[in-house]
Design a protein around this motif. Structure first.
Motif, PDB file in Angstrom:
ATOM      1  N   ARG A 275       0.866  -1.170   0.000  1.00 38.86           N
ATOM      2  CA  ARG A 275       0.000   0.000   0.000  1.00 38.86           C
ATOM      3  C   ARG A 275       0.909   1.228   0.000  1.00 38.86           C
ATOM      4  N   SER A 276       1.118   1.788  -1.174  1.00 40.78           N
ATOM      5  CA  SER A 276       2.060   2.895  -1.319  1.00 40.78           C
ATOM      6  C   SER A 276       1.372   4.236  -1.089  1.00 40.78           C
ATOM      7  N   PHE A 277       2.147   5.194  -0.600  1.00 43.71           N
ATOM      8  CA  PHE A 277       1.636   6.544  -0.384  1.00 43.71           C
ATOM      9  C   PHE A 277       2.135   7.418  -1.528  1.00 43.71           C
ATOM     10  N   TYR A 278       1.295   7.566  -2.538  1.00 40.63           N
ATOM     11  CA  TYR A 278       1.701   8.313  -3.729  1.00 40.63           C
ATOM     12  C   TYR A 278       1.608   9.819  -3.531  1.00 40.63           C
ATOM     13  N   SER A 279       0.881  10.240  -2.519  1.00 42.61           N
ATOM     14  CA  SER A 279       0.797  11.678  -2.222  1.00 42.61           C
ATOM     15  C   SER A 279       1.358  11.923  -0.825  1.00 42.61           C
ATOM     16  N   ALA A 280       1.934  13.089  -0.648  1.00 40.50           N
ATOM     17  CA  ALA A 280       2.479  13.441   0.655  1.00 40.50           C
ATOM     18  C   ALA A 280       1.383  13.487   1.713  1.00 40.50           C
ATOM     19  N   ARG A 281       0.205  13.932   1.307  1.00 37.12           N
ATOM     20  CA  ARG A 281      -0.886  14.045   2.282  1.00 37.12           C
ATOM     21  C   ARG A 281      -1.284  12.683   2.834  1.00 37.12           C
ATOM     22  N   SER A 282      -1.338  11.672   1.967  1.00 38.14           N
ATOM     23  CA  SER A 282      -1.708  10.334   2.444  1.00 38.14           C
ATOM     24  C   SER A 282      -0.624   9.777   3.369  1.00 38.14           C
ATOM     25  N   ALA A 283       0.638  10.103   3.097  1.00 35.09           N
ATOM     26  CA  ALA A 283       1.723   9.658   3.968  1.00 35.09           C
ATOM     27  C   ALA A 283       1.627  10.323   5.340  1.00 35.09           C
ATOM     28  N   VAL A 284       1.287  11.611   5.352  1.00 36.59           N
ATOM     29  CA  VAL A 284       1.124  12.329   6.615  1.00 36.59           C
ATOM     30  C   VAL A 284      -0.027  11.734   7.425  1.00 36.59           C
ATOM     31  N   THR A 285      -1.113  11.439   6.758  1.00 36.42           N
ATOM     32  CA  THR A 285      -2.273  10.855   7.446  1.00 36.42           C
ATOM     33  C   THR A 285      -1.890   9.556   8.133  1.00 36.42           C
ATOM     34  N   PHE A 286      -1.122   8.721   7.428  1.00 35.76           N
ATOM     35  CA  PHE A 286      -0.686   7.460   8.035  1.00 35.76           C
ATOM     36  C   PHE A 286       0.263   7.721   9.188  1.00 35.76           C
ATOM     37  N   ALA A 315      11.311  -3.814  26.807  1.00 39.27           N
ATOM     38  CA  ALA A 315      10.819  -3.361  25.506  1.00 39.27           C
ATOM     39  C   ALA A 315      10.616  -1.858  25.481  1.00 39.27           C
ATOM     40  N   GLN A 316      10.577  -1.247  26.673  1.00 40.94           N
ATOM     41  CA  GLN A 316      10.361   0.199  26.769  1.00 40.94           C
ATOM     42  C   GLN A 316      11.660   0.990  26.914  1.00 40.94           C
ATOM     43  N   SER A 317      12.795   0.320  26.858  1.00 47.56           N
ATOM     44  CA  SER A 317      14.066   1.004  27.070  1.00 47.56           C
ATOM     45  C   SER A 317      14.368   2.032  25.983  1.00 47.56           C
ATOM     46  N   ILE A 318      13.996   1.701  24.744  1.00 48.45           N
ATOM     47  CA  ILE A 318      14.245   2.602  23.621  1.00 48.45           C
ATOM     48  C   ILE A 318      12.989   3.409  23.346  1.00 48.45           C
ATOM     49  N   GLY A 319      13.115   4.723  23.376  1.00 49.11           N
ATOM     50  CA  GLY A 319      11.980   5.588  23.105  1.00 49.11           C
ATOM     51  C   GLY A 319      11.748   5.752  21.609  1.00 49.11           C
ATOM     52  N   ILE A 320      10.475   5.783  21.222  1.00 48.04           N
ATOM     53  CA  ILE A 320      10.086   6.012  19.829  1.00 48.04           C
ATOM     54  C   ILE A 320       9.055   7.135  19.842  1.00 48.04           C
ATOM     55  N   SER A 321       9.319   8.187  19.076  1.00 49.28           N
ATOM     56  CA  SER A 321       8.404   9.329  19.068  1.00 49.28           C
ATOM     57  C   SER A 321       7.614   9.385  17.769  1.00 49.28           C
ATOM     58  N   PHE A 322       6.439   9.994  17.868  1.00 50.35           N
ATOM     59  CA  PHE A 322       5.511  10.095  16.745  1.00 50.35           C
ATOM     60  C   PHE A 322       4.945  11.514  16.697  1.00 50.35           C
ATOM     61  N   ALA A 323       4.089  11.735  15.743  1.00 53.33           N
ATOM     62  CA  ALA A 323       3.449  13.045  15.607  1.00 53.33           C
ATOM     63  C   ALA A 323       2.610  13.363  16.844  1.00 53.33           C
ATOM     64  N   ASN A 324       2.370  14.654  17.039  1.00 52.77           N
ATOM     65  CA  ASN A 324       1.496  15.142  18.117  1.00 52.77           C
ATOM     66  C   ASN A 324       2.023  14.806  19.508  1.00 52.77           C
ATOM     67  N   GLY A 325       3.344  14.657  19.634  1.00 49.96           N
ATOM     68  CA  GLY A 325       3.946  14.456  20.935  1.00 49.96           C
ATOM     69  C   GLY A 325       3.796  13.067  21.521  1.00 49.96           C
ATOM     70  N   VAL A 326       3.356  12.104  20.728  1.00 49.24           N
ATOM     71  CA  VAL A 326       3.182  10.740  21.226  1.00 49.24           C
ATOM     72  C   VAL A 326       4.539  10.052  21.330  1.00 49.24           C
ATOM     73  N   VAL A 327       4.789   9.415  22.470  1.00 48.59           N
ATOM     74  CA  VAL A 327       6.030   8.676  22.685  1.00 48.59           C
ATOM     75  C   VAL A 327       5.695   7.335  23.307  1.00 48.59           C
ATOM     76  N   ILE A 328       6.310   6.269  22.773  1.00 51.25           N
ATOM     77  CA  ILE A 328       6.251   4.974  23.458  1.00 51.25           C
ATOM     78  C   ILE A 328       7.668   4.637  23.895  1.00 51.25           C
ATOM     79  N   GLY A 329       7.790   3.893  24.981  1.00 49.93           N
ATOM     80  CA  GLY A 329       9.107   3.622  25.517  1.00 49.93           C
ATOM     81  C   GLY A 329       9.623   4.811  26.313  1.00 49.93           C
TER      82      GLY A 329
END
Length: 351
Positions: A275-286, A315-329
């Motif tokens: 499932r490819s993101f051919y537009s930047a907007r669809s990639a941002v949404t994902f 499994a939480q030792s390494i932090g992973i950040s996402f959009a809108n300030g979401v962080v796991i780990g």
């Protein structure tokens, strides 16, 4: 007071000099033979990358490394500034090694390109129980097996996992020596054609979990935003060419397949399973969807339980950040960042 002020100024000057040391105008980025990464070869050959690099007064050397894992290891070792990779590789190789890495571009996710075959007809995932499953250990195929087993209330304790190099799977399965395999295309398609088998589970069942990225060293990206802009612009121009429904679009796909040394029909088959993101907007949404952190949380648990996170104690030792300030780990140890900022700039037409 004066001493405190002096220390602050000195720190700022030191920080500025450190950033300046990273600022440069020549970069190296690698790509591998994964179906989702093949457009980079076309973008280089057609001078699309060079055009965008010139716009930002930099140069980008785009290098093909045939083995995907080797490519990521070379990036982790500092031989490249960025590299194509999947999300499990990003977590278990550079992030686990302490290399702060940013997922600059989310290219696609697997929607059937990875699967599990059982020899025989009319079989189901439940029939994996007691089987010896051949796969590339600690790969996305291994992750897929765990997800398949979970889907029918089984675990790895219910099967025997035999590490097998991808190149050896075809010969062994074709000779009838093994009964169960987990693999990805094009090997998966070749395996299916080689024997009497059933596809009992595929990544179509876990959409959005196995993701193809272009990742860049975070410090390099922060010091050189021109690199992020140039790569983002080149990628989405290539996507625009690929999605065209006229003769130019067909010519683009043919050129990508030819450049990768594969038949167009085989490339199209692989492309349909992504499932490819051919537009930047669809990639941002994902990138900004809640499904991505959930997927990475599952992947972190898998990676830790299989000893893939280096010296991590959980499994939480390494932090992973996402959009809108979401962080796991761990928020204090973020080493993998899914940052939609550059894709958003492309979506807004501000590159």
């Amino acid at each position: 007071m004066r001493l405190s002020r002096f220390l602050v100024i000195a720190f700022v000057m030191l920080l500025g000099s450190s950033t300046s040391a990273l600022a440069r105008d020549q970069f190296r980025v690698c790509w591998s033979n994964d179906a989702g990464a093949l457009p980079w070869g076309y973008a280089a050959q057609q001078k699309i990358v060079a055009k965008w690099a010139r716009k930002y007064r930099i140069s980008i050397d785009l290098v093909r490394v045939d083995d995907a894992t080797d490519a990521v290891k070379q990036y982790t070792a500092g031989q490249f500034d960025g590299c194509t990779m999947n999300n499990l590789q990003a977590l278990s190789l550079p992030a686990a090694a302490g290399i702060d890495t940013t997922a600059l571009l989310i290219n696609n996710f697997s929607a059937g390109n990875d699967g599990i075959l059982l020899r025989g007809k009319n079989l189901r995932a439940q029939d994996l129980k007691g089987k010896e499953v051949h796969l590339a250990k600690n790969s996305v195929a291994h992750y897929l097996l765990v997800r398949a087993l979970e889907s029918v209330q089984l675990s790895e304790d219910d099967v025997s996992v035999t590490p097998t190099a991808e190149a050896d799977l075809l010969a062994a399965y074709g000779a009838g020596d093994i009964a169960a395999v987990a693999a990805w295309n094009p090997t998966l398609a070749q395996l299916k054609a080689a024997g009497d088998s059933t596809l009992v589970f595929s990544s179509h069942r876990i959409p959005g979990e196995i993701v193809q990225l272009l990742a860049v060293n975070t410090d390099t990206l922060r010091a050189n935003p021109a690199l992020g802009r140039a790569l983002t612009g080149a990628w989405f121009e290539t996507m625009q060419r690929m999605r065209a429904t006229d003769d130019k679009g067909a010519a683009t796909l043919s050129a990508i397949a030819k450049g990768a040394g594969i038949e167009l029909e085989d490339y199209e088959a692989q492309r349909r399973k992504n499932r490819s993101f051919y537009s930047a907007r669809s990639a941002v949404t994902f990138a900004e969807s809640p499904g991505l952190p959930a997927a990475m949380e599952r992947m972190s648990a898998f990676a830790f339980s299989h000893g893939m996170l280096g010296k991590a104690t959980s499994a939480q030792s390494i932090g992973i950040s996402f959009a809108n300030g979401v962080v796991i780990g761990s928020p204090a140890n973020i080493k993998l960042r899914f940052d939609s900022a550059f894709m958003q700039v492309a979506a807004d037409g501000r590159l």
